[in-house]
Design a protein around this motif. Structure first.
Motif, PDB file in Angstrom:
ATOM      1  N   GLU A 135       0.704  -1.184   0.053  1.00  0.00           N
ATOM      2  CA  GLU A 135      -0.164   0.213   0.140  1.00  0.00           C
ATOM      3  C   GLU A 135       0.706   1.294   0.045  1.00  0.00           C
ATOM      4  N   GLY A 136       0.357   2.085  -0.800  1.00  0.00           N
ATOM      5  CA  GLY A 136       1.272   3.681  -0.852  1.00  0.00           C
ATOM      6  C   GLY A 136       2.204   3.511  -1.972  1.00  0.00           C
ATOM      7  N   THR A 137       2.233   2.581  -2.727  1.00  0.00           N
ATOM      8  CA  THR A 137       3.329   2.397  -3.793  1.00  0.00           C
ATOM      9  C   THR A 137       2.386   2.085  -5.228  1.00  0.00           C
ATOM     10  N   ASN A 138       3.132   1.975  -6.135  1.00  0.00           N
ATOM     11  CA  ASN A 138       2.622   1.262  -7.389  1.00  0.00           C
ATOM     12  C   ASN A 138       2.703  -0.523  -7.455  1.00  0.00           C
ATOM     13  N   LEU A 139       3.194  -0.730  -6.413  1.00  0.00           N
ATOM     14  CA  LEU A 139       3.428  -2.233  -6.441  1.00  0.00           C
ATOM     15  C   LEU A 139       2.036  -2.976  -6.082  1.00  0.00           C
ATOM     16  N   SER A 140       1.311  -3.216  -7.321  1.00  0.00           N
ATOM     17  CA  SER A 140      -0.168  -3.654  -6.966  1.00  0.00           C
ATOM     18  C   SER A 140      -0.486  -4.504  -8.198  1.00  0.00           C
ATOM     19  N   TYR A 141      -0.184  -5.894  -8.087  1.00  0.00           N
ATOM     20  CA  TYR A 141      -0.151  -6.730  -9.507  1.00  0.00           C
ATOM     21  C   TYR A 141      -0.624  -8.086  -9.393  1.00  0.00           C
TER      22      TYR A 141
END
Length: 340
Positions: A135-141
């Motif tokens: 959460e809070g980053t673009n790391l969501s995949y």
């Protein structure tokens, strides 16, 4: 005859001899360009070398510009793909399937145990295994898994050629509806193309202690269960023996542990290498999560973030305890960075 001679001498309009017309005609722009930049028979050796140098510089410039433009476009495409997948996840979570090409028969055949929000993903790609997020980053995949660790190395979730690929679970790992039957250590790989915040690039942010304190948790939902993992190790580990006195920490080979002794030895090595001394309780029988990426910019090392599954009864204790007591690991093992 004397008049003609005078006209020829003065170059007046009356002089129309073929020889003079040829002398006055200028070479075309293309020929002048070729003479200026391409070696000619009449050129000296030094002039020929100068022109060849100019041609070489122009070729390098054009190739570099082409590479940079292509790299930029790949990044743009990766951003668009990420947004599309995130929108799909949100829509599927809310039961909105309109506008998406989903085979109804495949959707109906998805296991009942799969969470509703991930069923459409499984219908689109049967290799779907879950979703990883910080959460809070673009790391969501989404996370996929193939029969080997090469198939999705340069392919995206739709199995299209893509330089950024998609995060993938190690082919030796096993997920099950029963967490107890899952592999002891789930290892997920992702690319770190550059400092663009895409894919697993945010893992490198953990070299800043403040970033860790703000992001001590990794979410990895399997397609069967929502799960949260607490980070207990952040390290740069070597991929070549010469980088660490002839040894390599083969964390990626530790999917299951034979016994408590092997498990404890592994955890001890992680803590020994972690740049932060994180006081998170890890005991034999706990399930682990490993996120692995290259260190970026050509270094033959790996950024590794290791986390332990937060059991519901221990969740609040682990988070508050760890963030408040984390500090520099004064005895951390460092490796030699290689740039090839």
């Amino acid at each position: 005859a004397s008049v003609a001679a005078a006209m020829a001498a003065t170059g007046k309009k009356g002089d129309v001899s073929p020889m003079n017309i040829q002398e006055e005609r200028k070479p075309s722009l293309l020929k002048r360009f070729a003479r200026a930049f391409f070696p000619q028979k009449a050129d000296s050796t030094g002039e020929k070398m100068r022109k060849l140098g100019i041609i070489l510089c122009l070729c390098v410039f054009c190739c570099s510009m082409g590479y940079l433009m292509n790299h930029h476009q790949q990044g743009v495409n990766a951003v668009e793909t990420n947004k599309e997948l995130s929108n799909m996840k949100e829509d599927f979570k809310n039961g909105k399937l309109d506008g998406y090409e989903i085979d109804e028969e495949k959707l109906a055949s998805v296991k009942e145990e799969v969470l509703d929000e991930y069923k459409p993903f499984v219908a689109i790609n049967g290799d779907m295994q879950g979703w990883v997020e910080i959460e809070g980053t673009n790391l969501s995949y989404p996370v996929v898994q193939s029969k080997d660790n090469l198939y999705y190395h340069r392919r995206n979730f739709k199995e299209e050629d893509d330089y950024y690929g998609v995060p993938y679970l190690d082919y030796e790992c096993y997920l099950d509806t029963d967490p107890e039957l899952c592999s002891d250590n789930l290892i997920i790989y992702g690319h770190n193309i550059g400092n663009d915040g895409l894919m697993f690039n945010p893992l490198s942010y953990y070299k800043q202690l403040d970033f860790y304190k703000e992001h001590p948790v990794v979410r990895f939902d399997s397609i069967y269960k929502e799960q949260e993992y607490k980070i207990f190790g952040v390290m740069v580990t070597n991929a070549q023996p010469e980088q660490d006195n002839g040894t390599v920490f083969n964390y990626h080979q530790m999917v299951d542990f034979d016994d408590e002794e092997e498990f404890n030895a592994f955890i001890s090595e992680v803590r020994r290498r972690s740049m932060w001394d994180i006081d998170v309780d890890v005991q034999y029988g706990d399930k682990l999560l490993t996120l692995s990426t290259c260190s970026g910019q050509g270094y033959k090392n790996r950024w590794v973030v290791m986390a332990v599954l937060n059991e519901e009864v221990q969740h609040s204790r682990r988070i508050s305890h760890c963030v408040g007591s984390v500090k520099d690991n004064e005895s951390v093992i460092t490796v030699i960075l290689r740039f090839d």
